[in-house]
Motif scaffolding. Structure first.
Motif, PDB file in Angstrom:
ATOM      1  N   LEU A  52       0.812  -1.221   0.000  1.00 51.36           N
ATOM      2  CA  LEU A  52       0.000   0.000   0.000  1.00 51.36           C
ATOM      3  C   LEU A  52       0.846   1.273   0.000  1.00 51.36           C
ATOM      4  N   GLU A  53       1.976   1.249   0.696  1.00 52.38           N
ATOM      5  CA  GLU A  53       2.764   2.471   0.852  1.00 52.38           C
ATOM      6  C   GLU A  53       3.849   2.655  -0.206  1.00 52.38           C
ATOM      7  N   MET A  54       4.329   1.580  -0.785  1.00 55.87           N
ATOM      8  CA  MET A  54       5.370   1.704  -1.811  1.00 55.87           C
ATOM      9  C   MET A  54       4.684   1.755  -3.172  1.00 55.87           C
ATOM     10  N   HIS A  55       4.714   2.927  -3.786  1.00 56.23           N
ATOM     11  CA  HIS A  55       3.985   3.118  -5.039  1.00 56.23           C
ATOM     12  C   HIS A  55       4.745   2.615  -6.250  1.00 56.23           C
ATOM     13  N   ASP A  56       6.052   2.499  -6.135  1.00 51.63           N
ATOM     14  CA  ASP A  56       6.852   1.950  -7.229  1.00 51.63           C
ATOM     15  C   ASP A  56       7.994   1.133  -6.625  1.00 51.63           C
ATOM     16  N   PRO A  57       8.538   0.194  -7.382  1.00 52.80           N
ATOM     17  CA  PRO A  57       9.585  -0.676  -6.838  1.00 52.80           C
ATOM     18  C   PRO A  57      10.988  -0.049  -6.902  1.00 52.80           C
ATOM     19  N   SER A  58      11.096   1.196  -6.495  1.00 50.34           N
ATOM     20  CA  SER A  58      12.388   1.864  -6.569  1.00 50.34           C
ATOM     21  C   SER A  58      13.077   1.851  -5.207  1.00 50.34           C
ATOM     22  N   PHE A  59      14.368   2.108  -5.246  1.00 54.19           N
ATOM     23  CA  PHE A  59      15.168   2.162  -4.027  1.00 54.19           C
ATOM     24  C   PHE A  59      14.709   3.304  -3.125  1.00 54.19           C
ATOM     25  N   VAL A  60      14.394   4.424  -3.711  1.00 55.25           N
ATOM     26  CA  VAL A  60      13.947   5.588  -2.934  1.00 55.25           C
ATOM     27  C   VAL A  60      12.621   5.288  -2.240  1.00 55.25           C
ATOM     28  N   SER A  61      11.733   4.600  -2.910  1.00 56.21           N
ATOM     29  CA  SER A  61      10.454   4.234  -2.313  1.00 56.21           C
ATOM     30  C   SER A  61      10.659   3.275  -1.125  1.00 56.21           C
ATOM     31  N   ALA A  62      11.604   2.349  -1.274  1.00 55.72           N
ATOM     32  CA  ALA A  62      11.907   1.426  -0.176  1.00 55.72           C
ATOM     33  C   ALA A  62      12.514   2.172   1.007  1.00 55.72           C
ATOM     34  N   LEU A  63      13.390   3.124   0.734  1.00 58.37           N
ATOM     35  CA  LEU A  63      13.972   3.927   1.814  1.00 58.37           C
ATOM     36  C   LEU A  63      12.905   4.743   2.524  1.00 58.37           C
ATOM     37  N   ASP A  64      11.979   5.314   1.775  1.00 60.44           N
ATOM     38  CA  ASP A  64      10.885   6.067   2.383  1.00 60.44           C
ATOM     39  C   ASP A  64      10.012   5.173   3.262  1.00 60.44           C
ATOM     40  N   PHE A  65       9.793   3.942   2.818  1.00 61.28           N
ATOM     41  CA  PHE A  65       9.003   2.992   3.596  1.00 61.28           C
ATOM     42  C   PHE A  65       9.687   2.664   4.925  1.00 61.28           C
ATOM     43  N   VAL A  66      10.986   2.396   4.877  1.00 67.43           N
ATOM     44  CA  VAL A  66      11.727   2.048   6.092  1.00 67.43           C
ATOM     45  C   VAL A  66      11.929   3.271   6.979  1.00 67.43           C
ATOM     46  N   ASN A  67      11.945   4.453   6.398  1.00 66.86           N
ATOM     47  CA  ASN A  67      12.189   5.681   7.145  1.00 66.86           C
ATOM     48  C   ASN A  67      11.023   6.064   8.046  1.00 66.86           C
ATOM     49  N   ASP A  68       9.850   5.544   7.811  1.00 66.46           N
ATOM     50  CA  ASP A  68       8.699   5.798   8.687  1.00 66.46           C
ATOM     51  C   ASP A  68       8.929   5.043  10.002  1.00 66.46           C
ATOM     52  N   ALA A 119      20.793 -10.886  13.067  1.00 67.95           N
ATOM     53  CA  ALA A 119      19.862  -9.975  13.731  1.00 67.95           C
ATOM     54  C   ALA A 119      20.509  -8.615  13.969  1.00 67.95           C
ATOM     55  N   ALA A 120      21.755  -8.617  14.425  1.00 74.45           N
ATOM     56  CA  ALA A 120      22.443  -7.348  14.677  1.00 74.45           C
ATOM     57  C   ALA A 120      22.620  -6.553  13.391  1.00 74.45           C
ATOM     58  N   ALA A 121      23.033  -7.220  12.315  1.00 76.79           N
ATOM     59  CA  ALA A 121      23.244  -6.528  11.042  1.00 76.79           C
ATOM     60  C   ALA A 121      21.934  -5.984  10.475  1.00 76.79           C
ATOM     61  N   ALA A 122      20.883  -6.777  10.518  1.00 82.17           N
ATOM     62  CA  ALA A 122      19.602  -6.346   9.963  1.00 82.17           C
ATOM     63  C   ALA A 122      18.998  -5.209  10.770  1.00 82.17           C
ATOM     64  N   ILE A 123      19.048  -5.312  12.089  1.00 81.47           N
ATOM     65  CA  ILE A 123      18.501  -4.246  12.923  1.00 81.47           C
ATOM     66  C   ILE A 123      19.333  -2.974  12.775  1.00 81.47           C
ATOM     67  N   TYR A 124      20.652  -3.130  12.688  1.00 75.60           N
ATOM     68  CA  TYR A 124      21.507  -1.961  12.457  1.00 75.60           C
ATOM     69  C   TYR A 124      21.146  -1.287  11.137  1.00 75.60           C
ATOM     70  N   ALA A 125      20.911  -2.076  10.096  1.00 76.13           N
ATOM     71  CA  ALA A 125      20.576  -1.502   8.787  1.00 76.13           C
ATOM     72  C   ALA A 125      19.275  -0.701   8.857  1.00 76.13           C
ATOM     73  N   VAL A 126      18.264  -1.250   9.525  1.00 75.92           N
ATOM     74  CA  VAL A 126      16.985  -0.534   9.641  1.00 75.92           C
ATOM     75  C   VAL A 126      17.173   0.752  10.442  1.00 75.92           C
ATOM     76  N   LEU A 127      17.907   0.673  11.545  1.00 76.06           N
ATOM     77  CA  LEU A 127      18.115   1.863  12.363  1.00 76.06           C
ATOM     78  C   LEU A 127      18.980   2.902  11.647  1.00 76.06           C
ATOM     79  N   HIS A 128      19.952   2.437  10.885  1.00 72.12           N
ATOM     80  CA  HIS A 128      20.807   3.357  10.130  1.00 72.12           C
ATOM     81  C   HIS A 128      20.003   4.128   9.098  1.00 72.12           C
ATOM     82  N   VAL A 129      19.137   3.419   8.393  1.00 67.18           N
ATOM     83  CA  VAL A 129      18.288   4.098   7.393  1.00 67.18           C
ATOM     84  C   VAL A 129      17.354   5.078   8.082  1.00 67.18           C
ATOM     85  N   ASN A 130      16.827   4.681   9.251  1.00 61.07           N
ATOM     86  CA  ASN A 130      15.864   5.520   9.939  1.00 61.07           C
ATOM     87  C   ASN A 130      16.496   6.745  10.597  1.00 61.07           C
TER      88      ASN A 130
END
Length: 134
Positions: A52-68, A119-130
């Protein structure tokens, strides 16, 4: 009154060795079920929300999704539950099918450390993007 050996539920080998239950199965069973319930809830949430939130399959759209922040918390919960569930499942496989004590110990250690590292790498990646200001 002492228990009669004929009425005992233990096998003769169990009576000789004196070994009983390891008392770890119940916690493991509950952990698998709780993580399964979490995955049943978080998996569809992720798919539906991303669709619903990612309107196109682009990298920027994915970053915007994770940034929320709400999505970031949900993704971290999904990652934690899935990696915990994976760790428990692989532990059961190793314990059931690997019979050499050294191999079993090494594989259980690798399983645990790999799950922690992922788990550490994945959580770090999400927090880094956010939290990155870029």
């Amino acid at each position: 009154m002492a228990k009669d050996s004929a009425s005992s539920m233990r096998t003769p080998l169990g009576r000789v060795k004196g070994h009983g239950s390891g008392h770890g199965g119940t916690g493991h069973f509950i952990g698998e079920r709780v993580s399964s319930i979490a995955l049943i809830i978080l998996g569809p949430w992720f798919v539906i929300t991303a669709a619903l939130e990612m309107h196109d399959p682009s990298f920027v759209s994915a970053l915007d999704f994770v940034n929320d922040p709400v999505n970031a918390v949900g993704i971290i919960l999904l990652l934690a539950a899935s990696l915990y569930h994976m760790c428990l499942g692989m532990q059961v496989i190793v314990e059931d099918y690997i019979h050499k004590p050294l191999g079993k110990t090494l594989l259980l250690a690798v399983n645990f450390l790999l799950c922690i590292a992922l788990a550490a790498a994945a959580i770090y990646a999400v927090l880094h993007v956010n939290f990155s200001g870029d």
